[in-house]
Design a protein around this motif. Structure first.
Motif, PDB file in Angstrom:
ATOM      1  N   LEU A 188     -13.845  12.663   6.602  1.00 12.91           N
ATOM      2  CA  LEU A 188     -13.896  11.265   7.062  1.00 12.91           C
ATOM      3  C   LEU A 188     -12.779  10.444   6.415  1.00 12.91           C
ATOM      4  CD1 LEU A 188     -17.729  10.431   7.104  1.00 12.91           C
ATOM      5  CD2 LEU A 188     -16.299  11.360   8.930  1.00 12.91           C
ATOM      6  N   LEU A 189     -12.530  10.690   5.150  1.00  9.67           N
ATOM      7  CA  LEU A 189     -11.474   9.931   4.456  1.00  9.67           C
ATOM      8  C   LEU A 189     -10.111  10.227   5.081  1.00  9.67           C
ATOM      9  CD1 LEU A 189     -12.731  10.258   0.775  1.00  9.67           C
ATOM     10  CD2 LEU A 189     -12.545   8.145   2.093  1.00  9.67           C
ATOM     11  N   ALA A 190      -9.893  11.484   5.450  1.00  5.26           N
ATOM     12  CA  ALA A 190      -8.613  11.835   6.095  1.00  5.26           C
ATOM     13  C   ALA A 190      -8.518  11.143   7.454  1.00  5.26           C
ATOM     14  CB  ALA A 190      -8.520  13.346   6.257  1.00  5.26           C
ATOM     15  N   ARG A 191      -9.639  11.079   8.159  1.00  4.86           N
ATOM     16  CA  ARG A 191      -9.674  10.405   9.466  1.00  4.86           C
ATOM     17  C   ARG A 191      -9.311   8.925   9.323  1.00  4.86           C
ATOM     18  NH1 ARG A 191     -14.723  12.738  12.265  1.00  4.86           N
ATOM     19  NH2 ARG A 191     -13.295  14.502  12.384  1.00  4.86           N
ATOM     20  N   LEU A 192      -9.729   8.345   8.207  1.00  7.70           N
ATOM     21  CA  LEU A 192      -9.421   6.928   7.955  1.00  7.70           C
ATOM     22  C   LEU A 192      -8.007   6.745   7.408  1.00  7.70           C
ATOM     23  CD1 LEU A 192     -12.746   5.813   6.179  1.00  7.70           C
ATOM     24  CD2 LEU A 192     -12.048   5.259   8.521  1.00  7.70           C
ATOM     25  N   GLY A 193      -7.333   7.868   7.124  1.00 13.20           N
ATOM     26  CA  GLY A 193      -5.971   7.770   6.569  1.00 13.20           C
ATOM     27  C   GLY A 193      -5.956   7.329   5.121  1.00 13.20           C
ATOM     28  N   ALA A 228      -5.329  -3.629  17.355  1.00 13.17           N
ATOM     29  CA  ALA A 228      -4.662  -2.353  17.623  1.00 13.17           C
ATOM     30  C   ALA A 228      -4.365  -1.630  16.311  1.00 13.17           C
ATOM     31  CB  ALA A 228      -3.361  -2.614  18.374  1.00 13.17           C
ATOM     32  N   CYS A 229      -4.682  -0.335  16.268  1.00 14.02           N
ATOM     33  CA  CYS A 229      -4.412   0.474  15.078  1.00 14.02           C
ATOM     34  C   CYS A 229      -4.503   1.940  15.510  1.00 14.02           C
ATOM     35  CB  CYS A 229      -5.417   0.166  13.966  1.00 14.02           C
ATOM     36  SG  CYS A 229      -7.118   0.452  14.434  1.00 14.02           S
ATOM     37  N   PRO A 230      -3.971   2.875  14.716  1.00 17.15           N
ATOM     38  CA  PRO A 230      -3.966   4.279  15.140  1.00 17.15           C
ATOM     39  C   PRO A 230      -5.361   4.842  15.439  1.00 17.15           C
ATOM     40  CG  PRO A 230      -2.468   3.956  13.290  1.00 17.15           C
ATOM     41  CD  PRO A 230      -3.191   2.663  13.486  1.00 17.15           C
ATOM     42  N   LEU A 231      -6.368   4.447  14.665  1.00 14.23           N
ATOM     43  CA  LEU A 231      -7.710   4.981  14.903  1.00 14.23           C
ATOM     44  C   LEU A 231      -8.259   4.475  16.250  1.00 14.23           C
ATOM     45  CD1 LEU A 231      -9.966   6.749  13.832  1.00 14.23           C
ATOM     46  CD2 LEU A 231     -10.792   4.829  12.468  1.00 14.23           C
ATOM     47  N   ARG A 232      -7.969   3.224  16.558  1.00 17.70           N
ATOM     48  CA  ARG A 232      -8.378   2.662  17.862  1.00 17.70           C
ATOM     49  C   ARG A 232      -7.748   3.480  18.998  1.00 17.70           C
ATOM     50  NH1 ARG A 232     -12.288  -0.298  19.562  1.00 17.70           N
ATOM     51  NH2 ARG A 232     -12.327   1.397  21.003  1.00 17.70           N
ATOM     52  N   ALA A 233      -6.466   3.835  18.807  1.00 19.19           N
ATOM     53  CA  ALA A 233      -5.755   4.596  19.845  1.00 19.19           C
ATOM     54  C   ALA A 233      -6.386   5.977  20.033  1.00 19.19           C
ATOM     55  CB  ALA A 233      -4.277   4.731  19.464  1.00 19.19           C
ATOM     56  N   GLU A 234      -6.798   6.612  18.934  1.00 17.89           N
ATOM     57  CA  GLU A 234      -7.462   7.930  19.010  1.00 17.89           C
ATOM     58  C   GLU A 234      -8.762   7.819  19.803  1.00 17.89           C
ATOM     59  OE1 GLU A 234      -6.809  11.184  17.082  1.00 17.89           O
ATOM     60  OE2 GLU A 234      -4.969  10.215  17.745  1.00 17.89           O
ATOM     61  N   CYS A 240       0.855  -1.184   0.000  1.00 18.50           N
ATOM     62  CA  CYS A 240       0.000   0.000   0.000  1.00 18.50           C
ATOM     63  C   CYS A 240       0.890   1.233   0.000  1.00 18.50           C
ATOM     64  CB  CYS A 240      -0.913   0.015   1.232  1.00 18.50           C
ATOM     65  SG  CYS A 240      -2.148  -1.302   1.171  1.00 18.50           S
ATOM     66  N   LEU A 241       0.384   2.329  -0.572  1.00 16.11           N
ATOM     67  CA  LEU A 241       1.183   3.562  -0.569  1.00 16.11           C
ATOM     68  C   LEU A 241       1.314   4.091   0.844  1.00 16.11           C
ATOM     69  CD1 LEU A 241       0.215   5.771  -3.640  1.00 16.11           C
ATOM     70  CD2 LEU A 241       2.238   4.354  -3.272  1.00 16.11           C
ATOM     71  N   ASP A 242       0.237   3.961   1.610  1.00 19.62           N
ATOM     72  CA  ASP A 242       0.267   4.395   3.002  1.00 19.62           C
ATOM     73  C   ASP A 242      -0.651   3.470   3.794  1.00 19.62           C
ATOM     74  OD1 ASP A 242       1.034   5.848   5.140  1.00 19.62           O
ATOM     75  OD2 ASP A 242       0.229   7.754   4.439  1.00 19.62           O
ATOM     76  N   ARG A 243      -0.498   3.448   5.116  1.00 12.93           N
ATOM     77  CA  ARG A 243      -1.347   2.602   5.950  1.00 12.93           C
ATOM     78  C   ARG A 243      -2.582   3.386   6.369  1.00 12.93           C
ATOM     79  NH1 ARG A 243      -1.279  -2.835   6.937  1.00 12.93           N
ATOM     80  NH2 ARG A 243      -1.745  -2.796   9.135  1.00 12.93           N
ATOM     81  N   CYS A 244      -3.750   2.857   6.120  1.00 11.94           N
ATOM     82  CA  CYS A 244      -4.966   3.501   6.633  1.00 11.94           C
ATOM     83  C   CYS A 244      -4.981   3.350   8.151  1.00 11.94           C
ATOM     84  CB  CYS A 244      -6.195   2.864   6.008  1.00 11.94           C
ATOM     85  SG  CYS A 244      -6.191   2.994   4.213  1.00 11.94           S
ATOM     86  N   THR A 245      -5.653   4.271   8.823  1.00 15.01           N
ATOM     87  CA  THR A 245      -5.563   4.306  10.292  1.00 15.01           C
ATOM     88  C   THR A 245      -6.317   3.155  10.968  1.00 15.01           C
ATOM     89  OG1 THR A 245      -7.488   5.741  10.367  1.00 15.01           O
ATOM     90  CG2 THR A 245      -5.320   6.823  10.387  1.00 15.01           C
TER      91      THR A 245
END
Ligand code: SF4
Length: 382
Positions: free
Chosen positions: A134-139, A203-209, A20-25
């Motif tokens: 919302l898309l930015a929030r999802l990364g 565990a993932c960045p969105l979960r941490a938020e 992937c180009l980047d990891r979604c949150t």
């Protein structure tokens, strides 16, 4: 044993492209941003395609699915090589569907045209939402306009069969927004829409938020309202439900994914890919460098007859048409497992009273309300 299972009926073939180009949150799939591994991983995938084709003696394959990760990150040459290897190693004469997943932030017209020319005939785009916040929030690496443009590019490249994923349960997402997105997507003329609940179990960045209190998930009731509203709205837009999470125009149902719910055999290649033939199931390692280096462990499971039988209603009741219960009973009789199906039958018949289950002749299926409560109902088969 696998060889005879692989020739009993055509297989589905899934290939996992783990880049992937980047990891979604919210992502917990076996994927990486480290593209330096891509040439080696693709070479290993080519090797595995050839090795499995030879080991199974070039079995027939009727559905192909390139998933990920982001298959649209394959170079034009990699996609051409992979497609050629598939044609050589497997008998694709019964092929009815060849899908690839694409991230709207990675596609262009020449790449899509080449994929179409190579014989890929269905594209599944990870749209998720049509709201830039919302898309930015999802990364996600794309915005709403780019998602719609990707659907348009796919149409211009000749893809008559286009699907989009829409996500429910995103922090800050309202019911009216989801319905608006569904209408906008339906208006693009796509033939398939998958509705997914945001899953933050791992565990993932969105979960941490969320755990830190900086974002809040919608309540269970709010999410249930969204699913219920979509059950009404999507058929109005021509997209009929055919599975708990999937809607399609007539003839737009995913043939490959339907094989999972019908418990038909499939071979999965690539890191984390799962396979099932007969009563055997195995999963390749999700550690990408280990898989690429041929060192990964394979997790093998042999289901006993009762477990394999239970999977038929467990998966089949996800489908709108439900399960042929008379056929299931016959199968149970042949295995001496009739008490098992009788027990399930008693519990399902009790759910008819609650309008969660419909029994029509030999067929049993979940009602629209039953679909909303399917997690609890299907537990009886686990
Ligand atoms: S594009 Fe898909 S696979 Fe890749 S990080 Fe995002 S959710 Fe995960």
């Amino acid at each position: 044993m696998l060889r005879s299972a692989a020739h009993a009926e055509p297989l589905g073939l899934y290939l996992h492209i783990p880049f992937c180009l980047d990891r979604c949150t919210y992502c917990s799939f076996a994927t990486t941003r480290d593209r330096s591994l891509q040439p080696e991983t693709t070479a290993r995938l080519l090797h595995q395609v050839r090795a499995w084709g030879a080991a199974l003696e070039r079995p027939a394959v009727d559905t192909l699915y390139l998933g990920g990760g982001t298959p649209s990150l394959l170079s034009a040459a990699e996609l051409a090589d992979l497609t050629a290897a598939l044609r050589e190693a497997f008998d694709l004469s019964p092929l009815t569907e060849a899908t690839f997943e694409a991230n709207p932030g990675t596609v262009d017209l020449p790449w899509l045209r080449q994929a179409r020319d190579l014989g890929w005939d269905r594209v599944s785009l990870g749209v998720q939402a049509l709201d830039d916040v919302l898309l930015a929030r999802l990364g996600r690496i794309h915005g709403a306009a780019q998602a719609l443009e990707a659907l348009d590019l796919a149409e211009r490249a000749g893809f008559r069969r286009r699907s989009a994923d829409l996500m429910v349960g995103i922090p800050g997402q309202s019911l009216s927004k989801v319905l608006g997105d569904a209408r906008t997507l339906a208006a693009t003329g796509l033939d398939h829409l998958s509705i997914y609940l945001l899953d933050l179990d791992k565990a993932c960045p969105l979960r941490a938020e969320i755990d830190a209190g900086r974002l809040a998930l919608p309540s269970e009731d709010e999410v249930a309202d969204v699913f219920e509203a979509l059950q009404t709205e999507l058929p109005r837009l021509g997209l009929a439900p055919y599975e708990i999470s999937n809607y399609a125009l007539p003839g737009g149902e995913s043939i490959h994914n339907t094989r999972y719910w019908e418990r038909r055999p499939y071979l999965g290649l690539g890191p984390s890919a799962a396979s099932q033939m007969g009563d055997f199931r195995w999963t390749e390692t999700s550690v990408i460098p280990a898989w690429t280096g041929g060192r990964g462990e394979v997790e093998l499971q042999e289901l006993d007859p009762a477990e394999a039988l239970a999977e038929l209603p467990l998966l089949g009741l996800r489908l709108h048409r439900g399960v042929d219960w008379a056929a299931l009973r016959t199968r149970a009789d042949a295995l001496n497992l009739r008490p098992l199906t009788d027990g399930w039958e008693a519990r399902l018949r009790a759910l008819v009273e609650q309008e969660l289950v419909l029994w029509e002749g030999d067929w049993v299926r979940l009602t629209a309300r039953g679909m909303l409560m399917s997690n609890g109902i299907l537990q009886m088969f686990v």
